[in-house]
Design an enzyme around this catalytic site. Structure first.
Site, PDB file in Angstrom:
ATOM      1  N   CYS A  12      31.623 -49.490  27.588  1.00 42.45           N
ATOM      2  CA  CYS A  12      30.714 -48.642  26.800  1.00 42.45           C
ATOM      3  C   CYS A  12      29.602 -49.399  26.074  1.00 42.45           C
ATOM      4  O   CYS A  12      28.443 -48.973  26.146  1.00 42.45           O
ATOM      5  CB  CYS A  12      31.488 -47.787  25.810  1.00 42.45           C
ATOM      6  SG  CYS A  12      33.230 -47.613  26.149  1.00 42.45           S
TER       7      CYS A  12
ATOM      8  N   ARG B 240      41.925 -57.201  29.303  1.00 41.16           N
ATOM      9  CA  ARG B 240      42.640 -56.833  28.088  1.00 41.16           C
ATOM     10  C   ARG B 240      43.854 -57.727  27.968  1.00 41.16           C
ATOM     11  O   ARG B 240      44.619 -57.870  28.918  1.00 41.16           O
ATOM     12  CB  ARG B 240      43.062 -55.364  28.139  1.00 41.16           C
ATOM     13  CG  ARG B 240      41.848 -54.458  28.150  1.00 41.16           C
ATOM     14  CD  ARG B 240      42.201 -52.999  28.220  1.00 41.16           C
ATOM     15  NE  ARG B 240      40.968 -52.221  28.345  1.00 41.16           N
ATOM     16  CZ  ARG B 240      40.924 -50.914  28.544  1.00 41.16           C
ATOM     17  NH1 ARG B 240      42.049 -50.235  28.632  1.00 41.16           N
ATOM     18  NH2 ARG B 240      39.773 -50.287  28.648  1.00 41.16           N
TER      19      ARG B 240
ATOM     20  N   GLN C  56      37.734 -50.300  35.671  1.00 42.26           N
ATOM     21  CA  GLN C  56      37.672 -48.901  35.271  1.00 42.26           C
ATOM     22  C   GLN C  56      36.502 -48.204  35.942  1.00 42.26           C
ATOM     23  O   GLN C  56      35.403 -48.730  35.956  1.00 42.26           O
ATOM     24  CB  GLN C  56      37.547 -48.829  33.753  1.00 42.26           C
ATOM     25  CG  GLN C  56      37.681 -47.425  33.230  1.00 42.26           C
ATOM     26  CD  GLN C  56      38.274 -47.427  31.830  1.00 42.26           C
ATOM     27  OE1 GLN C  56      39.342 -47.971  31.596  1.00 42.26           O
ATOM     28  NE2 GLN C  56      37.562 -46.834  30.909  1.00 42.26           N
TER      29      GLN C  56
ATOM     30  N   ASP D 156      34.153 -46.198  35.297  1.00 39.11           N
ATOM     31  CA  ASP D 156      33.561 -45.640  34.099  1.00 39.11           C
ATOM     32  C   ASP D 156      32.321 -44.819  34.369  1.00 39.11           C
ATOM     33  O   ASP D 156      31.589 -45.076  35.319  1.00 39.11           O
ATOM     34  CB  ASP D 156      33.149 -46.806  33.175  1.00 39.11           C
ATOM     35  CG  ASP D 156      33.922 -46.771  31.888  1.00 39.11           C
ATOM     36  OD1 ASP D 156      34.238 -45.667  31.433  1.00 39.11           O
ATOM     37  OD2 ASP D 156      34.202 -47.852  31.349  1.00 39.11           O
TER      38      ASP D 156
ATOM     39  N   HIS E 233      29.248 -42.954  31.649  1.00 43.03           N
ATOM     40  CA  HIS E 233      28.833 -42.566  30.300  1.00 43.03           C
ATOM     41  C   HIS E 233      27.648 -41.630  30.409  1.00 43.03           C
ATOM     42  O   HIS E 233      26.695 -41.913  31.138  1.00 43.03           O
ATOM     43  CB  HIS E 233      28.490 -43.789  29.449  1.00 43.03           C
ATOM     44  CG  HIS E 233      29.697 -44.614  29.125  1.00 43.03           C
ATOM     45  ND1 HIS E 233      30.013 -45.760  29.812  1.00 43.03           N
ATOM     46  CD2 HIS E 233      30.695 -44.425  28.226  1.00 43.03           C
ATOM     47  CE1 HIS E 233      31.146 -46.260  29.332  1.00 43.03           C
ATOM     48  NE2 HIS E 233      31.579 -45.467  28.376  1.00 43.03           N
TER      49      HIS E 233
ATOM     50  N   LYS F   7      38.771 -35.042  22.797  1.00 48.76           N
ATOM     51  CA  LYS F   7      38.810 -35.469  24.202  1.00 48.76           C
ATOM     52  C   LYS F   7      39.667 -34.541  25.048  1.00 48.76           C
ATOM     53  O   LYS F   7      40.491 -33.786  24.522  1.00 48.76           O
ATOM     54  CB  LYS F   7      39.316 -36.900  24.307  1.00 48.76           C
ATOM     55  CG  LYS F   7      40.705 -37.080  23.739  1.00 48.76           C
ATOM     56  CD  LYS F   7      41.179 -38.523  23.892  1.00 48.76           C
ATOM     57  CE  LYS F   7      42.577 -38.665  23.312  1.00 48.76           C
ATOM     58  NZ  LYS F   7      43.347 -39.751  23.852  1.00 48.76           N
TER      59      LYS F   7
ATOM     60  N   HIS G  27      32.252 -40.373  27.230  1.00 42.48           N
ATOM     61  CA  HIS G  27      32.903 -41.381  28.077  1.00 42.48           C
ATOM     62  C   HIS G  27      33.757 -40.610  29.064  1.00 42.48           C
ATOM     63  O   HIS G  27      34.496 -39.718  28.668  1.00 42.48           O
ATOM     64  CB  HIS G  27      33.883 -42.266  27.306  1.00 42.48           C
ATOM     65  CG  HIS G  27      33.366 -42.870  26.052  1.00 42.48           C
ATOM     66  ND1 HIS G  27      33.040 -44.190  25.966  1.00 42.48           N
ATOM     67  CD2 HIS G  27      33.148 -42.355  24.827  1.00 42.48           C
ATOM     68  CE1 HIS G  27      32.650 -44.469  24.731  1.00 42.48           C
ATOM     69  NE2 HIS G  27      32.713 -43.372  24.013  1.00 42.48           N
TER      70      HIS G  27
HETATM   71 ZN   LIG Z   1      33.323 -45.647  27.359  1.00 42.46          ZN
END
Ligand SMILES: [Zn+2]
Ligand SMILES: [Zn+2]
Length: 612
Positions: free
Chosen positions: A318, A347, A365, A367, A369, A448, A494
């Site tokens: 992000c 991580r 991921q 991802d 956005h 979410k 997200h």
């Molecule tokens: Zn994100």
């Protein structure tokens, strides 16, 4: 104590029996006792988790009795029921091994055959301490000293345990027992304490339930993605990089098929692909809030010890995406801006929690956005939902949806939250998606929508997520020029659909048991020439199939046809074509994964495959 049974007969229980004791002793319905309703559990309601809990707890006591008889000098600690069974912790004078479990299990079954009854007595703390000290049971003495409330004993045969109950009245309902394993466990879960030996077991109201449970365990073992990963040659792990898979060619095929799907659907839905750095200076993580909230889970790099400059490997995409958004001025006319990246994240998960592909340190991921105007939130969330439902329909995995609402530690005003929650709720309702509201479960930065699947073993996994975020655009000072020429802050969504690619593939391997649908299978067709003379024709057939876009291999090894077919079955290849004297493009001998055989022409086969 007298209890009225469902058939109106009465049952006398020992003095001091509680409602739970009564419940453990008798029927599955409610009984009245002095105006109190008592939940009653029996074999007639054997699937009731409370009933199983009581049965397994009682079996744990039988295990302790058996171990104490077989191993003089052993010290007993604690033995609670757990999900799917029970355990008991012991301090053995000499270590025991898995092989000893058989003997202990036989002793346990002998007790059940002999029959045991449970008697409860309330005792004073002093009395309890005196009795356990006399028996030289230091762990029990410690438990008595630290126990809250009243102390009670349960006795069966010549074995007495410190226990609150409830228990079965007698051991008759215990129809099936199995000791399932051994493990080390620190006393009171504290690694500064002595390590005890934990014996795991399970018990059921009937043998068929135990058999079904063991079959499920075996099925899960067979489907374990780490086992199938090796068998199907998909990936491996190496201690030189814990929690980071090495993808082999066949695993990479699955990865790339999913990656192609990701790219195709993102492009179709107005996302643009970007790529952002792996490492960023610490100050970026301070801006994003990760330094404050997520630092312990991040990897940091320092060129030289004591260097001013500290870099952190990104644990999320992000912040990088915010910088791309902020790289030039934005007008309300170009919103929404939808950015996508299958970014590599790191991580620092504790090594003890790593678990094959399901829990890794190296996470990719998928991802996305979306930066949008406040009044675009509902539409954009709706598009994310349609996207998720499209993908999971393709995988034949129905989604269960949860809407997580404001938590106590939320940031932002109640009015903002009202509007945001309404937007998400409306997006779901307009698409007639069933969902469950989860009060208090939202992130501190916004509400979410989490989506779950249930796999073929009945396990639930949280996969796609769509999260609204009011905080990050502010932290990064993101703006757009509104219609009134004012600079305003965009909303940020997200969303990830597969979540972690590594974990997603791990889940798919177990869900399909390695039998991937045709479109995902690393090798879709195997051509198997019967002899030397058929190799040329087999290769030609393979290249025609490849030209039609399929993944094909030719097995030219000298092994017998039977052996090569068995290996193709172990590799779970959807189609095997045996090519011998009688075969031609007009007539192919086709064998499907589960043994179904047919004869088809190449044209017929290609038409069939095009539909898969
Ligand atoms: Zn994100
Ligand atoms: Zn107990």
């Amino acid at each position: 104590m007298k209890v009225v049974l469902p058939d109106n007969s009465e049952l006398e229980l020992p003095d001091g029996a509680t409602g739970r004791d009564a419940a453990a002793a008798i029927g599955p319905k409610l009984a009245e006792q002095d105006g109190q309703k008592i939940q009653i559990l029996t074999t007639r309601d054997k699937d009731d988790p409370d009933a199983l809990y009581v049965l397994r707890h009682s079996t744990a006591h039988l295990l302790a009795e058996a171990v104490r008889r077989l191993y003089p000098g052993v010290k007993i600690a604690i033995g609670p029921p757990i999900e799917n069974g029970f355990y008991y912790d012991f301090d053995f004078p000499e270590p025991i091994s898995e092989a000893d479990l058989e003997r202990i299990e036989a002793e346990l079954k002998k007790e059940i055959a002999e029959g045991r009854e449970w008697n409860r007595e309330d005792v004073s703390r002093e009395e309890a301490r005196r009795r356990f000290a006399a028996e030289d049971e230091p762990y029990k003495v410690e438990l008595v000293d630290t126990a809250d409330g009243d102390i009670s004993f349960y006795t069966q045969g010549d074995f007495t345990d410190l226990c609150r109950g409830p228990h079965l009245q007698n051991s008759k309902p215990i129809k099936a027992v199995k000791l399932t394993g051994l493990a080390g466990a620190y006393w009171r879960g504290d690694e500064h304490n002595k390590q005890l030996t934990r014996i795991y077991g399970t018990a059921f109201y009937d043998q068929a339930d135990l058999d079904a449970y063991l079959a499920r365990l075996e099925e899960a073992r067979q489907r374990d993605h780490r086992r199938l990963g090796a068998q199907l040659d998909l990936f491996h792990f190496d201690e030189v990089s814990p929690g980071a898979p090495f993808w082999h060619p066949k695993g990479m095929v699955i990865w790339n098929v999913l990656e192609d799907l990701r790219r195709r659907e993102n492009a179709r839905r107005g996302y643009t692909e970007i790529k952002t750095p792996l490492i960023f200076e610490k100050r970026l993580w301070e801006t994003s809030g990760h330094w404050e909230k997520f630092r312990d889970n991040m990897f940091f790099i320092q060129q030289e010890p004591g260097d001013e400059q500290l870099f952190g490997l990104k644990p999320m995409n992000c912040p990088g995406h915010c910088l791309v958004y902020a790289s030039r001025s934005r007008s309300y006319r170009e919103l929404p801006v939808r950015l996508a990246e299958a970014g590599t994240l790191h991580r620092n998960e504790p090594s003890g929690t790593l678990h094959g592909l399901l829990r890794v340190r190296h996470v990719t991921q998928d991802d996305g956005h979306v930066f949008c105007l406040p009044d675009q939130i509902e539409d954009e969330v709706g598009l994310c939902l349609e996207h998720a439902f499209y993908i999971y329909r393709l995988l034949d995995l129905p989604l269960r949806v949860e809407l997580s609402l404001r938590p106590e530690n939320k940031l932002g005003s109640d009015e903002d939250w009202d509007a945001a929650e309404d937007a998400l709720r409306n997006a779901l309702q307009h698409r007639e998606i069933e969902f469950q509201e989860m009060p208090g479960e939202g992130a501190f930065y916004g509400p979410k929508i989490d989506m779950h699947i249930e796999d073929s073993l009945g396990r639930s996994w949280q996969l796609p997520t769509v999260q609204l975020d009011f905080q990050m655009p502010q932290r990064f000072g993101l703006t757009y020029q509104a219609a009134d020429n004012e600079q305003k802050t965009p909303a940020m969504i997200h969303r990830a659909l597969f979540g972690s690619m590594e974990r997603f593939i791990g889940i798919l391997i177990e869900h399909y048991g390695g039998e991937f649908p045709f479109w995902l299978a690393p090798v879709q067709l195997l051509v198997l020439p019967v002899g030397e003379d058929h190799r040329e024709a087999a290769r030609e057939l393979a290249s025609k199939l490849r030209e039609a876009g399929h993944r094909v291999e030719v097995d030219e090894r000298d092994d017998t046809v039977g052996k090569r077919i068995r290996e193709a079955e172990l590799e779970k290849i959807p189609y095997t074509i045996v090519y011998g004297d009688r075969e031609s493009d007009d007539s192919l001998a086709i064998r499907e994964r589960h043994g179904a055989q047919s004869t088809k022409s190449l044209d017929e086969l290609l038409k069939e495959l095009a539909r898969l």
